[in-house]
Scaffold this active site. Sequence first.
Site, PDB file in Angstrom:
ATOM      1  N   CYS A 397       0.900  -1.236   0.075  1.00 11.50           N
ATOM      2  CA  CYS A 397       0.239  -0.179  -0.129  1.00 11.50           C
ATOM      3  C   CYS A 397       0.818   1.207   0.010  1.00 11.50           C
ATOM      4  O   CYS A 397       1.506   1.252   1.018  1.00 11.50           O
ATOM      5  CB  CYS A 397      -1.017   0.019   1.264  1.00 11.50           C
ATOM      6  SG  CYS A 397      -1.756   1.503   1.407  1.00 11.50           S
ATOM      7  N   CYS A 400       0.407   3.346   3.132  1.00 12.24           N
ATOM      8  CA  CYS A 400       1.379   2.765   4.307  1.00 12.24           C
ATOM      9  C   CYS A 400       2.639   3.238   4.127  1.00 12.24           C
ATOM     10  O   CYS A 400       3.299   3.584   5.182  1.00 12.24           O
ATOM     11  CB  CYS A 400       1.193   1.140   4.278  1.00 12.24           C
ATOM     12  SG  CYS A 400      -0.624   0.818   4.683  1.00 12.24           S
TER      13      CYS A 400
END
Length: 477
Positions: A397, A400
């Site tokens: 991600c 993230c």
Amino acid sequence: MALYVASSSSPSTSISSSTFPFSTSSSELSAPPISSLRLSDWNRPHVLSQGVNSSRRNCSVKPVNVEPKRNGSIVPLAATIVTPEVVEVVEKVQVEDYDQLAKELECASPLEVIDKALEKFGNDIAIAFSGAEDVALIEFAHLTGRPFRVFSLDTGRLNPETYRFFDTVEKHYGIRIEYMFPDAVEVQALVRNKGLFSFYEDGHQECCRIRKVRPLRRALKGLRAWITGQRKDQSPGTRSEIPVVQVDPVFEGIDGGIGSLVKWNPVSNVQGEDIWNFLRTMNVPVNSLHSQGYISIGCEPCTRPVLPGQHEREGRWWWEDAKAKECGLHKGNIKEENTAHLNGNGNAAAQANGTATVPDIFNNQNLVTLGRTGIENLARLENRKETWIVVLYAPWCTFCQAMEASYIELAEKMKGTGVKVGKFRADGEHKEYAKRELQLGSFPTILCFPKGTCRPIKYPSEKRDAESLMAFVNALR
């Protein structure tokens, strides 16, 4: 490319390759619209020479052809009167090795790449302009001194600031942007059946397909190449491997079929910071939304400013997972992956080919890695002795990844305070559990487990800098 035809009184006269110059002087007449040519004009040399003029410098350009197929275009008719020698030249252009060209241009400047693209495709290439920082493409094209075309997709849902910016760009460069619009019947059916904001419930793909992808498809069917503002740093999850030039893997050009459209990405290797330095240096007009925190700009309902600690792409379709952050215009960037099973510690995952791994993130000695059993035990504790803050994440991600530095900084600042900072990889086989038991909506999700209680509290803000996260923990510890 000017075309000179022998007089109709001498039908046997052949045309040599010397009558097809690849550049013309700026004094030549500009091309009339294709639709203005009559069949009788094909026997009038002075009209025909105007109709196919594509001068390298200072010539008029025809609009994006929005028809599915240009059956009545000049190209196929001209091909019937040229010699085999000229046809062979066209064949060589069509089968050019663009993989090799991409390697040759890997270290070239955006100006050099755009100049090469405009020289090679002339009036059959256009710049795709979204109203964001890709205005740099227009500035580069302007600096080449060559004629160029610009088109944009008007979805009907853009910010007012974007529409005003379009007008500013037209006046600044003395151009006309060629707008493409969605089919009114399709839009009407979608809104009547699902309402104006159905994408918040079932994803943005359907709306984008109607308002953006299909209009783009119509536009590209009138071209042989297009220029985009894609950069590798825009979306590491989907754009990290885009080359400077490629055969478009999704859309078709005027000739139809796979390989009929070439896609140029002149700024693919340029960092966003360098783009902005260029815009400021050249005093290029920019969208006023940028000063309000917008970086990646799309439709108004699906775009919002980004906050400290967030990746620029997180301002788009923020309610969805990172892997869905493409609207379909660059669908070829998305590669199919099998979600991997975790090892005992959840530190790595095999990709689809079974050999490579997705490197883990949030690696720091002050961070506690929780497995499935660990997070379940933490969630069940009723009289917790210590306060915990835990990030539910996925290594792939981009959002993230963007908050990794601030989260590690938080862990370092919390050292010795009695607050534990942890991480739990919540994708793959653990995703359903995290959704059901840990309030996972999208990645990353941050939870605080205060001491003395069992119920985790979800961090509600989009600010992911260390100071904001610390304030959240201190308010609950």
